[in-house]
Design a protein around this motif. Structure first.
Motif, PDB file in Angstrom:
ATOM      1  N   THR A  31      -4.679  -4.419  -7.232  1.00  0.00           N
ATOM      2  CA  THR A  31      -5.036  -3.794  -5.958  1.00  0.00           C
ATOM      3  C   THR A  31      -5.651  -4.786  -5.001  1.00  0.00           C
ATOM      4  O   THR A  31      -5.578  -4.606  -3.784  1.00  0.00           O
ATOM      5  CB  THR A  31      -6.049  -2.658  -6.156  1.00  0.00           C
ATOM      6  N   PRO A  34      -2.260  -7.212  -2.882  1.00  0.00           N
ATOM      7  CA  PRO A  34      -1.083  -6.414  -2.543  1.00  0.00           C
ATOM      8  C   PRO A  34       0.081  -7.286  -2.105  1.00  0.00           C
ATOM      9  O   PRO A  34      -0.079  -8.481  -1.876  1.00  0.00           O
ATOM     10  CB  PRO A  34      -1.576  -5.561  -1.375  1.00  0.00           C
ATOM     11  N   PHE A  35       1.264  -6.696  -1.990  1.00  0.00           N
ATOM     12  CA  PHE A  35       2.475  -7.374  -1.519  1.00  0.00           C
ATOM     13  C   PHE A  35       2.802  -8.601  -2.367  1.00  0.00           C
ATOM     14  O   PHE A  35       3.171  -9.648  -1.853  1.00  0.00           O
ATOM     15  CB  PHE A  35       2.346  -7.810  -0.050  1.00  0.00           C
TER      16      PHE A  35
ATOM     17  N   PRO B 280      -2.840   0.424   3.198  1.00  0.00           N
ATOM     18  CA  PRO B 280      -2.986  -0.982   2.797  1.00  0.00           C
ATOM     19  C   PRO B 280      -2.048  -1.390   1.669  1.00  0.00           C
ATOM     20  O   PRO B 280      -1.819  -2.575   1.457  1.00  0.00           O
ATOM     21  CB  PRO B 280      -4.448  -1.091   2.348  1.00  0.00           C
ATOM     22  N   TYR B 281      -1.462  -0.422   0.967  1.00  0.00           N
ATOM     23  CA  TYR B 281      -0.590  -0.762  -0.161  1.00  0.00           C
ATOM     24  C   TYR B 281       0.783  -1.227   0.302  1.00  0.00           C
ATOM     25  O   TYR B 281       1.355  -2.146  -0.260  1.00  0.00           O
ATOM     26  CB  TYR B 281      -0.482   0.474  -1.053  1.00  0.00           C
ATOM     27  N   ASN B 282       1.332  -0.550   1.364  1.00  0.00           N
ATOM     28  CA  ASN B 282       2.676  -0.947   1.775  1.00  0.00           C
ATOM     29  C   ASN B 282       2.797  -1.229   3.264  1.00  0.00           C
ATOM     30  O   ASN B 282       3.889  -1.344   3.776  1.00  0.00           O
ATOM     31  CB  ASN B 282       3.712   0.110   1.362  1.00  0.00           C
ATOM     32  N   SER B 322      -7.012   2.544  -0.858  1.00  0.00           N
ATOM     33  CA  SER B 322      -6.547   1.153  -0.944  1.00  0.00           C
ATOM     34  C   SER B 322      -5.360   0.988  -1.881  1.00  0.00           C
ATOM     35  O   SER B 322      -4.621   0.016  -1.767  1.00  0.00           O
ATOM     36  CB  SER B 322      -7.685   0.245  -1.381  1.00  0.00           C
ATOM     37  N   THR B 323      -5.165   1.917  -2.829  1.00  0.00           N
ATOM     38  CA  THR B 323      -3.998   1.772  -3.707  1.00  0.00           C
ATOM     39  C   THR B 323      -2.772   2.458  -3.143  1.00  0.00           C
ATOM     40  O   THR B 323      -1.707   2.401  -3.729  1.00  0.00           O
ATOM     41  CB  THR B 323      -4.273   2.388  -5.081  1.00  0.00           C
ATOM     42  N   GLN B 364     -13.224   1.089  -1.108  1.00  0.00           N
ATOM     43  CA  GLN B 364     -12.374   0.359  -2.047  1.00  0.00           C
ATOM     44  C   GLN B 364     -12.324   1.037  -3.401  1.00  0.00           C
ATOM     45  O   GLN B 364     -11.336   0.947  -4.112  1.00  0.00           O
ATOM     46  CB  GLN B 364     -12.898  -1.070  -2.239  1.00  0.00           C
ATOM     47  N   LYS B 384     -13.391   4.747 -11.085  1.00  0.00           N
ATOM     48  CA  LYS B 384     -12.874   3.963  -9.975  1.00  0.00           C
ATOM     49  C   LYS B 384     -11.511   4.478  -9.553  1.00  0.00           C
ATOM     50  O   LYS B 384     -10.658   4.789 -10.363  1.00  0.00           O
ATOM     51  CB  LYS B 384     -12.739   2.505 -10.425  1.00  0.00           C
TER      52      LYS B 384
END
Lengths: 445, 573
Positions: A31, A34-35, B280-282, B322-323, B364, B384
């Motif tokens: 996490t 990313p990317f 934020p993941y993609n 965030s994930t 986060q 978490k």
């Protein structure tokens, strides 16, 4: 209430003095990164582009011969020494690190047809158009001494090639027949022949040291067994083979450089089909030499280029050419797997890098790590279309490029005719021959 | 008398003849030596290893590092490819175990707040927390009373070290909030609608009343981008170096800040764009609309990737964790819903709020903060990155004015709030990721480290065309078959480029091109094609017949063997 706040002590994260290394704590949680895949893809794209930017394989050209270079030989113990024989009978010994000729010998009248070094590195043999086999010392003559061969053998016919045994004091010459000589004697200990035509080259197998292979003018490759003093088997191809080279890692694999612009890798145990047909040259292939790893080989061709092929693939991974380099007659891959030497028609020997974008010299540990990482990235993403396009791109001289287009059209026309012939004839009357097999005429035991 | 121990004396100058390299066989990779039996491993004292075998690793941690989706079925492939995939899978298992073991080296633990004996943590005041906590953490709580220049919007930089805020009446400032060192403070003489740090603390983007401005962290105006007018919201995509702007005119514009070009200007066709957040993941932009839908956008595609109907009224706030698994939305219908973004786009949790939440943010570690008027509620899950349960809030706080912006600080247990009375920094134990990665975002980086990081980040900038719902799409096995590609091509072009053009006989000389011979030649080709077609259909028919026969055979075999035919056989159908 029980409470704890996340509080970091800056002393554990900031270095104490300017002379210390910076502290870099790592957390490999995905996490936080990313990317991964797109970023790695961009890094692989950059690595491929940089590889093309840094691909400058030409190192040096060794000048000095007064006629075309006909044959090359490697020194078995010293990486920096190479021997070359020219078409005016001159033999020169070069020091590759200084890029200078250290010794010149007028060895023969006429062409120097073959040159080979003894396995211990103390002497070498040459054969020439004046029907002689001469043995010379590797160290130069002392003060006041003249340049004299250690040993001269006068023969009755012209010898066209020579190769020394990898372990014993024997060597083989070829001309009208294949002769095996003991170094002390003036007559061959045995002569082997199969057929009536002249034999152009002979090579000893480095692993099964009693085996020999030779190429004859009647389009065949004959394998000999020295212990029984007989030929073993032969394979007849469509066109004549110029030379063969044995794989230094696999005992039974050899590659033949043929006049029909292809190279054939054969397994000695099954000669009816080649293991691989390597098709990329546009003119006759004159010489081939394996890399000491046994995974790749380099071929020199009458079209003015040399190509590096992986053993398992039929397309070349690299092509080297220069405007000044004319027909390449002989090629060798040095024993440290790093350099390729080629001797050509216009009296020069050229030194190239085996990996065109490799940085020579000692690398620091960071450079090594970066190089390994980039190598792995390029391997991982090699099939993606943009990356493949960039890594395959090579500039070719116009003559070779136009020849490739023409030959592609010709091959396509031939293929189309075959397909039509198959389609319009009675099923079963026309047999389908695999592309590999169709170049082999016969195998005789 | 004890004998002296025998050692193999080998004088130094003897040469050991190495075997010729050429005759060596190919190296076979050695198999890892199997562990010896625990009974046989005894030390001199006779003690045994009380914990034989490798140390156990928790399964969920190993799962975190697994990236191959084993449930996906691959099409039939050659044995070479299948072997390679198998080898890759075993390698991944081993490396995920090793990575899970490396978690032992992480130095910090997350914070926590627990009430004693059923005490409600939501009733705990910030003042109590400040008293109970160490000095350094207590200093992280501060209030800036700035009533003069209007409600404030806040933004933390990516490392969490720097804070930028902009007030509605033009007050813009950037500071290092940990050391309280002010970097710049200016008044831009225009309404400020949103403020964002770009990739580092060196550059600020400010959405002013008319246009978009870029400032240095010293307050120097660097750029005025007139193509982005009347911008209401800004989002910076850090790995693509894209600044996404949502404007009142209904356009979503992507600006590449590394080259300074507008990559895409998409018309969202939904009126004024007021609500925007990024995943934020993609790196997909989520826009909330007044008809209750949330649409997902990528710069490569002109239409939204997904449209989700979330609320009965307009959507007022969107936040993504965030994930990239959960999306929290709140609307004018006073509902707060949490949707599942991976897979089904269904609501997982819902809660009615007394007052609609105008601002949402995820931390986060998966805590959700909602600003409703001048009250801030924070909900937490168990562990978490788990789904926060919306029953009981974890913490609450009342501010001196209505909330206008909130963001969790990246690597600190702090929530930054911008309201009409200024800025408040609120302590939220357990909200931040305790262990940062020094090579990604390091709050303690030096100037040299920042410069090196910036260069590397620019070199591996992901092109905007690669933004899609699944960021691992590049690594997938290409399953689209050739036929489907062809079909898509025909659809796209409108005709089939590979369709056989009708036969045109070549014009010949010497009278061979007369009408009759042309017709004859055309007929020949047509007849041949007809014959081929008939032959193909005959073959197909034959195959079908054979298949039917085989099936019949099987059915007959499956029928139970009768010993003798009976009289009732004639009634069997």
């Amino acid at each position: 209430m029980k409470v704890k706040m996340l509080s970091r002590n800056p002393d554990t994260y900031v270095r104490e003095t300017k002379l210390d290394l910076q502290k870099v704590p790592r957390n490999y949680d995905p996490t936080l990164h990313p990317f991964e895949v797109p970023r790695e893809y961009v890094r692989a794209l950059n690595a491929t582009k940089l590889e093309r930017v840094f691909a400058k394989p030409f190192l040096a050209s060794l000048d000095g011969h007064r006629d075309g270079v006909n044959c090359l030989a490697k020194h078995p113990k010293s990486l920096a020494t190479v021997l070359s024989g020219a078409c005016d009978g001159e033999v020169k010994i070069w020091n590759l690190s200084q890029r200078k000729c250290i010794r010149t010998i007028q060895a023969h009248e006429g062409f120097v047809r073959g040159i080979c070094t003894r396995f211990c590195g103390t002497s070498f043999f040459t054969v020439g158009d004046d029907k002689t086999v001469k043995q010379w010392k590797m160290d130069g003559p002392g003060y006041g001494e003249e340049e004299e061969p250690l040993h001269t053998i006068l023969g009755k016919t012209v010898y066209t090639g020579i190769d020394h045994h990898w372990k014993e004091p024997l060597f083989a010459t070829c001309g009208q027949q294949v002769d095996i000589w003991d170094e002390q004697k003036t007559n061959p200990i045995c002569s082997m022949t199969w057929g009536f035509d002249s034999i152009s080259s002979v090579k000893f197998n480095p692993i099964e040291t009693f085996l020999l292979g030779s190429c004859a003018s009647d389009r065949n490759i004959v394998l000999y067994d020295m212990r029984q003093a007989t030929p073993l088997k032969k394979v007849i191809l469509d066109m004549r083979t110029n030379t063969i080279c044995w794989n230094p890692m696999e005992a039974f694999i050899f590659t033949a450089a043929n006049e029909d612009y292809n190279l054939y890798t054969f397994d000695m145990r099954a000669l009816d089909t080649p293991v691989m047909v390597h098709m990329d040259h546009v003119s006759a292939v004159l010489d081939v030499d394996y890399s000491p790893t046994g995974k790749e080989f380099v071929s020199a061709s009458f079209d003015k280029s040399i190509r590096i092929f992986p053993v398992a693939r039929s397309q070349s991974r690299e092509v080297y050419h220069t405007k000044r380099m004319q027909h390449v007659i002989c090629v060798k891959w040095t024993s440290d797997n790093k350099y390729i030497m080629c001797g050509s028609d216009e009296m020069n020997i050229r030194l190239w890098k085996a990996n065109a974008s490799e940085k020579l010299g000692v690398l620091t540990s960071r450079e090594k790590a970066a190089k390994d990482y980039n190598q792995k990235l390029k391997e991982k993403f090699q099939h993606y279309p943009h990356i493949k396009r960039i890594s395959r791109h090579r500039h070719l001289p116009k003559s070779i490029y136009s020849q490739i287009q023409e030959q592609r059209i010709m091959k396509e026309a031939r293929r189309r005719k075959e397909v039509n012939r198959l389609k319009h004839s009675k099923p079963g009357s026309v047999s389908i021959v695999s592309k590999k097999k169709k170049h082999i005429v016969a195998v005789v035991k | 008398m004890s004998r002296p121990r025998r050692t193999n004396f080998r004088p130094k100058n003897t040469h050991i003849l190495k075997k010729s390299r050429i005759s060596k066989k190919l190296q076979v990779p050695k198999k890892p030596r199997e562990r010896k039996n625990p009974e046989s491993q005894r030390s001199l004292s006779g003690a045994q290893d009380p914990f034989p075998g490798p140390a156990p690793v928790p399964v969920d941690v190993v799962q975190k590092f697994c990236r191959i989706d084993k449930s996906k079925k691959l099409p039939r492939c050659r044995s070479k490819t299948r072997n390679r995939l198998k080898v890759a899978e075993t390698e991944e298992e081993e490396t995920s175990v090793t990575a899970a073991r490396s978690e032992l080296l992480l130095a910090e633990e997350p914070g926590f707040l627990e009430g004693e004996d059923g005490e409600d943590t939501a009733k705990i005041l910030q003042a109590d927390i400040v008293e109970a906590v160490d000095i350094a953490s207590a200093a992280k709580h501060f209030d800036l009373n700035l009533r003069q220049f209007g409600p404030y919007r806040v933004n933390y930089s990516r490392t969490g070290r720097h804070l930028a805020f902009g007030g509605r009446r033009g007050h813009v400032a950037a500071l290092d909030w940990v050391t309280k060192k002010l970097m710049c403070e200016i008044n831009v003489m225009e309404a400020v609608r949103d403020i964002r740090f770009l990739h580092s603390e060196a550059l600020l983007a400010v959405a002013q009343n008319r246009w978009l401005y870029i400032y240095d962290n010293q307050g120097i105006e660097l750029h005025c981008i007139r193509r982005c007018d009347r911008v209401t919201r800004l989002e910076f995509l850090p790995f693509h170096f894209l600044l996404a702007t949502a404007s009142e005119t209904g356009f979503l514009t992507y600006l590449d800040v590394s080259v300074g070009k507008i990559v895409a200007a998409l018309n969202a066709r939904a009126g004024r764009l007021d609500v925007m957040t990024q995943n934020p993941y993609n790196a997909v932009i989520h826009l909330g609309h007044s008809n209750g839908t949330v649409s997902l956008w990528s710069p490569a595609v002109k239409e939204p990737l997904v449209k989700i109907l979330c609320h009965r009224g307009g959507v007022r706030a969107v936040a993504v964790d965030s994930t990239g698994t959960y999306m929290a939305t709140s609307g004018l219908d006073h509902q707060l819903k949490i949707f599942d973004l991976r897979g089904t786009y269904q609501p997982l949790r819902a809660r009615t709020l007394p007052q609609g939440a105008g601002h949402l943010a995820f931390s986060q570690r998966g805590l959700l903060a909602a600003g409703m008027g001048d009250v801030v509620n924070i909900w937490a899950g168990h562990g978490k990155a788990s789904l926060p349960s919306l029953e009981q809030p974890y913490l609450t706080h009342r501010l001196s004015g209505p909330v206008h912006g909130l963001q969790f600080c990246p690597f600190e247990d702090v929530l930054g709030l911008g309201h009409s009375g200024g800025i408040t920094s609120m302590l939220v134990p357990g909200s931040a990721e305790p262990n940062f990665d020094g090579l990604e975002s390091n709050p303690y980086r030096s100037r040299k480290q920042r410069q090196e990081w910036e260069v590397k980040a620019l070199l591996e900038k992901v092109p905007a065309e690669l933004i899609c719902l699944d960021p691992r799409a590049l690594a997938e096995v290409d399953v689209i078959s050739l036929e489907q590609k062809k079909k898509e091509r025909i659809e796209r072009l409108g005709y089939d480029p590979e369709a056989k053009t009708p036969f045109q006989p070549k014009p010949k000389q010497k009278g061979r091109s007369s009408t009759a011979s042309l017709v004859k030649r055309k007929r020949k080709v047509m007849d041949k094609e007809h014959r081929d077609k008939v032959r193909q259909s005959l073959e197909q028919q034959q195959q079908q017949q054979e298949q039917q026969q085989q099936q019949q055979h099987k059915q007959e075999k499956a029928k139970p063997m009768r010993a003798r035919p009976s009289a009732l056989d004639r009634f069997v159908r």
